[in-house]
Design a protein around this motif. Structure first.
Motif, short mmCIF file in Angstrom:
data_model
loop_
_atom_site.label_atom_id
_atom_site.label_comp_id
_atom_site.label_asym_id
_atom_site.label_seq_id
_atom_site.Cartn_x
_atom_site.Cartn_y
_atom_site.Cartn_z
N GLU A 170 11.46 31.06 40.87
CA GLU A 170 10.68 30.04 41.57
C GLU A 170 9.63 30.70 42.46
N PHE A 171 10.06 31.75 43.13
CA PHE A 171 9.13 32.44 44.03
C PHE A 171 7.95 33.04 43.26
N GLN A 172 8.24 33.45 42.03
CA GLN A 172 7.17 34.01 41.20
C GLN A 172 6.24 32.92 40.67
N GLY A 173 6.64 31.67 40.84
CA GLY A 173 5.77 30.57 40.41
C GLY A 173 6.17 29.92 39.09
N HIS A 174 7.31 30.30 38.55
CA HIS A 174 7.76 29.65 37.30
C HIS A 174 8.29 28.25 37.61
N HIS A 175 8.29 27.39 36.58
CA HIS A 175 8.88 26.06 36.73
C HIS A 175 10.35 26.18 36.33
N VAL A 176 11.21 26.06 37.30
CA VAL A 176 12.62 26.32 37.01
C VAL A 176 13.43 25.03 37.00
N LEU A 177 14.21 24.87 35.96
CA LEU A 177 15.14 23.75 35.88
C LEU A 177 16.54 24.34 36.04
N ARG A 178 17.19 23.95 37.13
CA ARG A 178 18.52 24.51 37.41
C ARG A 178 19.55 23.54 36.87
N LEU A 179 20.23 23.94 35.81
CA LEU A 179 21.16 23.01 35.17
C LEU A 179 22.63 23.37 35.37
N ASN A 180 23.38 22.35 35.76
CA ASN A 180 24.82 22.51 35.91
C ASN A 180 25.49 21.92 34.67
N HIS A 181 25.89 22.80 33.77
CA HIS A 181 26.47 22.38 32.48
C HIS A 181 27.99 22.17 32.67
N VAL A 182 28.33 21.16 33.45
CA VAL A 182 29.75 20.98 33.79
C VAL A 182 30.57 20.56 32.56
N GLY A 183 31.81 21.02 32.55
CA GLY A 183 32.72 20.64 31.47
C GLY A 183 33.28 19.26 31.79
N ASP A 184 32.63 18.24 31.27
CA ASP A 184 33.04 16.88 31.64
C ASP A 184 33.46 16.06 30.43
N TRP A 185 33.87 16.73 29.36
CA TRP A 185 34.26 15.98 28.17
C TRP A 185 35.35 16.74 27.45
N GLY A 186 36.15 16.07 26.68
CA GLY A 186 37.17 16.79 25.92
C GLY A 186 38.49 16.05 25.91
N THR A 187 39.39 16.54 25.09
CA THR A 187 40.69 15.87 24.93
C THR A 187 41.50 15.81 26.21
N GLN A 188 41.23 16.74 27.15
CA GLN A 188 42.05 16.74 28.36
C GLN A 188 41.94 15.41 29.12
N PHE A 189 40.82 14.72 28.95
CA PHE A 189 40.66 13.45 29.67
C PHE A 189 41.62 12.39 29.14
N GLY A 190 41.95 12.46 27.86
CA GLY A 190 42.90 11.50 27.30
C GLY A 190 44.24 11.62 27.99
N MET A 191 44.73 12.84 28.12
CA MET A 191 46.07 13.01 28.71
C MET A 191 46.04 12.74 30.22
N LEU A 192 44.94 13.10 30.84
CA LEU A 192 44.84 12.88 32.29
C LEU A 192 44.81 11.38 32.60
N ILE A 193 44.00 10.66 31.86
CA ILE A 193 43.90 9.21 32.09
C ILE A 193 45.25 8.54 31.81
N THR A 194 45.89 8.93 30.73
CA THR A 194 47.18 8.32 30.38
C THR A 194 48.22 8.61 31.46
N HIS A 195 48.24 9.84 31.91
CA HIS A 195 49.21 10.23 32.94
C HIS A 195 48.94 9.49 34.25
N LEU A 196 47.70 9.35 34.62
CA LEU A 196 47.36 8.64 35.86
C LEU A 196 47.67 7.15 35.73
N GLN A 197 47.43 6.60 34.56
CA GLN A 197 47.77 5.19 34.35
C GLN A 197 49.26 4.97 34.61
N ASP A 198 50.08 5.90 34.17
CA ASP A 198 51.53 5.77 34.34
C ASP A 198 51.95 5.99 35.79
#
Ligand code: ARG
Length: 324
Positions: free
Chosen positions: A78-106
């Protein structure tokens, strides 16, 4: 600018900068607003993919390292003058959500309706308990599988539950970013869901796709297993699920075609070096990634505990494979 060179031992010539010269150069930098660093004449569009923790898990030391290194890299560019896009590629998808949601429902259904019901620490404990049930209880496993199907098909309650889990994690992550003064744009794995099927069909059209025991994959150049056979990069599992590599291929295409990036930098531990090299290779062979775009993995070492094992809070719990 240098004192007369001296010879120190066989093969070594020492050059010593004159103090006056150093003085003069430092003074120049000090009095310059830009500390002697010029703006680049041709600013690039650069994406820095960093931090990228996983939802429903604690940010571990590797993510912290990525956060700090990635932020430094972004700041320099950024300091050098480039256009920087700072991306947070969070792990927000996957089979783990199925078990987590089911467990929380119970056990704790409030967590799925009120965003402030749960702290991340609790969420991590629930995650562990859910995983344990998933491994031991067939009926629970089946319900978890159905919850994943619901989530994927956009069923409103599953969708809302997932959203709340993401919010709870996001809140905790935000505290850390706040302390560190780091700014990032969240664009998690789920963002690329609509583009995953195209990755597979396009690879098929180009003729790069092969089937191996029901899984769709690209056989890699230069990667052999112990038996000397070519290793495949799986892009669609035999059950139809996509994985981490498919998401990164979709993300790479998006970043090149939509974000129009000239340069993409990924900051993760060195354990993912093969993953990135493989993704880059496939994208190159598919013609999606050309020499006009530079892609770089910036690896850093794993942080090990006293036992010499990778230090992370979820250690000891084998993570479910990422599938979608
Ligand atoms: N969430 C991943 C992890 O915790 C890091 C993601 C890095 N970025 C990427 N585009 N794969 O290991």
């Amino acid at each position: 600018m240098a004192e007369p060179p001296t010879i120190e031992g066989p093969g070594f010539i020492n050059l010593r900068l004159k103090l006056d010269f150093i003085n003069q150069e430092l003074t120049k930098m000090l009095t310059d607003d830009r500390l002697g660093i010029p703006l680049v004449s041709q600013p690039q569009r650069v994406i820095v993919d960093f931090s990228s923790p996983n939802i429903a898990k604690e940010m571990h030391v590797g993510h912290l390292r990525s956060t700090i290194l990635g932020d430094c890299i972004a700041k320099i560019l950024e300091f050098q003058g480039h256009h920087v896009l700072r991306l947070n590629h969070v792990g927000d998808w996957g089979t783990q959500f199925g078990m987590l949601i089911t467990h929380l429902q119970d056990n704790f259904p409030e967590a799925l309706t009120r965003s402030e019901a749960l702290a991340l620490g609790d969420l991590v404990n629930f995650y562990r308990a859910a995983k344990q049930r998933f491994d031991q209880d067939e009926e629970f496993k089946e319900r978890s599988r159905l919850a994943v199907v619901d989530l994927q098909s956009g069923e409103p309650r599953a969708r809302q539950a997932w959203q709340l889990l993401c919010e709870q994690s996001r809140r905790e992550f935000a505290k850390i970013y706040e302390i560190l003064g780091v700014k990032l744009e969240e664009r998690g794995e789920s963002f690329y869901n609509p583009f995953l099927a195209d990755v597979v069909t396009d690879l098929e059209k180009i003729g790069l796709l092969q089937e191996d025991e029901g899984a769709k994959c690209v056989f890699l150049e230069g990667y052999l297993n112990k038996e000397g056979e070519t290793l495949p990069l799986i892009v669609q599992k035999s059950d139809g699920g996509y994985n981490y590599a498919t998401t990164d291929l979709a993300a790479l295409r998006y970043r090149i075609n939509v974000d129009r990036a000239d340069r993409i930098i990924y900051v993760t531990d060195s354990g993912q070096a093969d993953h990135f090299a493989q993704v880059f290779q496939v994208a190159r062979r598919a013609g999606w990634l050309t020499d006009a775009v530079s892609v770089v993995h910036v690896p850093f070492g794993l942080v090990l505990g006293e036992d010499g094992k990778n230090l992370r809070p979820d250690r000891g719990i084998p993570l479910p494979s990422r599938s979608y």
